[in-house]
Design an enzyme around this catalytic site. Structure first.
Site, short mmCIF file in Angstrom:
data_model
loop_
_atom_site.label_atom_id
_atom_site.label_comp_id
_atom_site.label_asym_id
_atom_site.label_seq_id
_atom_site.Cartn_x
_atom_site.Cartn_y
_atom_site.Cartn_z
N GLU A 151 0.71 4.22 4.12
CA GLU A 151 0.41 3.05 4.96
C GLU A 151 1.05 3.23 6.35
OE1 GLU A 151 1.06 -0.69 2.92
OE2 GLU A 151 -0.42 -0.16 1.38
N GLU B 125 -3.43 3.05 -4.45
CA GLU B 125 -2.77 1.78 -4.78
C GLU B 125 -3.86 0.76 -5.04
OE1 GLU B 125 0.50 0.32 -2.37
OE2 GLU B 125 1.21 2.36 -2.01
#
Ligand code: AHR
Length: 550
Positions: free
Chosen positions: A220, A354
């Site tokens: 991220e 994820e």
């Protein structure tokens, strides 16, 4: 519902006619007629609920990569410490500090890979703190600001993988690390040459090189990983991809280190622009850098911060969450279109590393530990997502549910010496035969289930042929109140029999607890066979996996 209806009709008739001399004849007729009426109504319902599935084993699709059943284990809450690692001196039975009960449970899932050490944690992780006899005690600022003892480090992670039989997916620190730090970690892990780092690895107990199958380059990076722009990240990606390598040529012959770039976290323009930037650069990439995967993160959360309860909810929340989870399909499709533009040969995998449900923290728990329960709703949610990944198997070749133990949509919950398997665990176990199986198309009318203003498909199904040639079918009955009668025809082949397991529970929010661990567990199911077709009645809100004998 039917008995209430009967009762109401009965009293209405009573009120209409009043007690009279004809009443006993009337009620005797009624007694005879009512069961017939109820039977007719049930039959009508059953006919209306029948779902015809046609499985065509002659038309094979892509391989459903076993890596879509991957796990994610971050240094977060009790995901690692207590969940996996209790230390060698713990009274909890362990092997070199790793819980035996957890290892046993995970082995049964045939976990293909584990992503570690994060997550946001990865971009603050400095691997040297977690090797050798003297571990550095630091902090975990992302997740509750608690102490990070670093007692679970590189060697413990690799030992854990060895014990459960999984491959390593290591996330390297791009946010606060350096290419040199990452390169040295990989040299420490993989080289067979007698370098100083290899000697240090040997001194720490592992002379043989480790194998690292997957390398995540940052996490991220558009947010907790350093708030980078696509262009800034791209320049980092090229450098890390060049220098953070597998230093073991022997390993590369059979298994390259597959590199996974940070990708999108949603469907909005900032995410499509991110995918566009990475894939466009990839299209003309030179020998000096490469990627094999683009990561995508997508939680089922509905609104932020996570507010849905993981226990004690009703049908409305069941329908809302499942509606949200089905968005995964459109999101994959959206980013696949961009990837197809720059990579029509589909060399780069979309790696959903994820995913899962993210609910409000359990009352009384540390909010930084992301503790939630896991209900039948999560089992249905897991099956729907696995089905979506299977349908996109030509592009989605890896996925990692968040997270393996005690965090978010976990497989396993632990409390000191106690352990319980969640409904999601059971779905992963039931789906083991789909690992590396080949997708087989199933044609069916999904029908619809409506609750309030939400309409969802009533059923979902996938089929696949395993490497031994056996045919498998997974059917989810999303409808929480009505069973589904399914009838399966195999195009061109007469089915002889079918049997497997089905998972359901009394309520959409039924959970397994340490005291009642078997509230949501799979039970055997088999099909009726007539005229080469298989018929089965699936319970409301259930997940079923069967193998078909032809
Ligand atoms: O899984 C919890 C967190 O969610 C991860 O650390 C991060 O990558 C994501 O935002």
């Amino acid at each position: 519902m039917q008995s209430a209806f009967t009762h109401k009709s009965n009293s209405q008739l009573m009120a209409l006619k009043g007690p009279s001399i004809n009443a006993s004849i009337f009620f005797r007729a009624l007694l005879f007629l009512l069961p017939l009426m109820a039977l007719a109504a049930t039959a009508q319902l059953a006919v209306a609920q029948k779902v015809q599935l046609t499985v065509d084993p002659s038309r094979l699709g892509a391989k459903i990569d076993r890596n879509i059943f991957g796990q994610f284990a971050e240094h977060l809450g009790h995901g690692i410490y207590e969940g996996v690692w209790v230390g060698p001196d713990s009274p909890i039975p362990n092997t070199r500090g790793i819980r035996n009960d957890v290892v046993g449970a995970l082995k049964a899932l045939k976990v293909p890979n584990v992503r570690w050490p994060g997550g946001c944690f990865a971009d603050e992780y400095h691997w040297r703190k977690g090797i050798g006899p003297q571990r550095v005690i630091g902090l975990n600022p992302n997740w509750g600001g608690v102490l990070e003892p670093n007692t679970f480090g590189t060697h413990e992670f690799m030992d854990f993988l060895d014990q459960i039989g999984a491959e390593a997916y290591v996330s390297v620190n791009v946010g606060s690390g350096s290419p040199q730090e990452g390169a040295e970690w990989l040299e420490y892990l993989t080289t067979a040459q007698p370098t100083t780092l290899a000697k240090e690895r040997a001194a720490n107990g592992h002379p043989a090189p480790y194998k690292v199958a997957f390398l995540g380059i940052g996490n991220e990076s558009w947010d907790c990983g350093g708030n980078m722009t696509p262009d800034y990240y791209l320049s980092q990606l090229k450098i890390y991809s060049r220098f953070v390598r597998n230093y073991n040529p022997e390993q590369q012959k059979e298994h390259q280190l597959l590199k996974i770039a940070v990708g999108p976290g949603g469907g909005e323009p900032r995410w499509t622009e991110w995918t566009e930037a990475i894939m466009k650069a990839y299209q003309h990439h030179q020998w000096s850098w490469d990627i094999n995967g683009l990561s995508m993160h997508n939680y089922t959360v509905v609104k932020w911060p996570p507010a849905f309860a993981s226990t004690g909810f009703g049908e409305t929340e069941y329908a809302q969450i499942l509606k949200a989870t089905l968005d995964m399909d459109a999101l994959i499709a959206k980013h696949s279109v961009i990837m197809d533009t720059y990579d029509p040969q589909k060399k780069v995998s979309l790696v959903v590393d994820e995913w899962g449900a993210w609910y409000a923290p359990l009352p009384g728990s540390n909010p930084g530990f992301l503790v939630q329960q896991n209900s039948l709703r999560d089992a249905v949610l897991a099956a729907l997502n696995l089905n979506i990944f299977a349908r996109h198997a030509d592009r989605v070749r890896m996925a990692n549910i968040a997270q393996m133990i005690n965090v978010l949509q976990a497989m396993i919950l632990t409390d000191k010496e106690k352990m319980v398997l969640t409904p999601t665990y059971h779905v992963f176990k039931m789906y083991v035969p789909f690992q590396d199986a080949t997708f087989v198309p199933v044609v069916f009318d999904t029908g619809s289930y409506t609750h309030g203003d939400i309409t969802l498909p009533r059923v979902d199904a996938i089929a696949a042929k395993d490497p031994a040639g056996k045919l498998w079918l997974a059917v989810t009955n999303i409808e929480p109140n009505q069973p589904a009668e399914i009838e399966v025809s195999l195009a061109g082949v007469a089915a002889k029999s079918a049997a497997g397991e089905t998972l359901t529970a009394p309520k959409v929010d039924s959970v397994n607890t340490f005291d009642t661990p078997n509230m949501v567990v799979p039970k055997p199911i088999s099909a009726r066979v007539a005229g080469g077709k298989l018929s089965m009645k699936l319970e409301p809100k259930s997940v079923t996996v069967i193998s078909i004998e032809q």
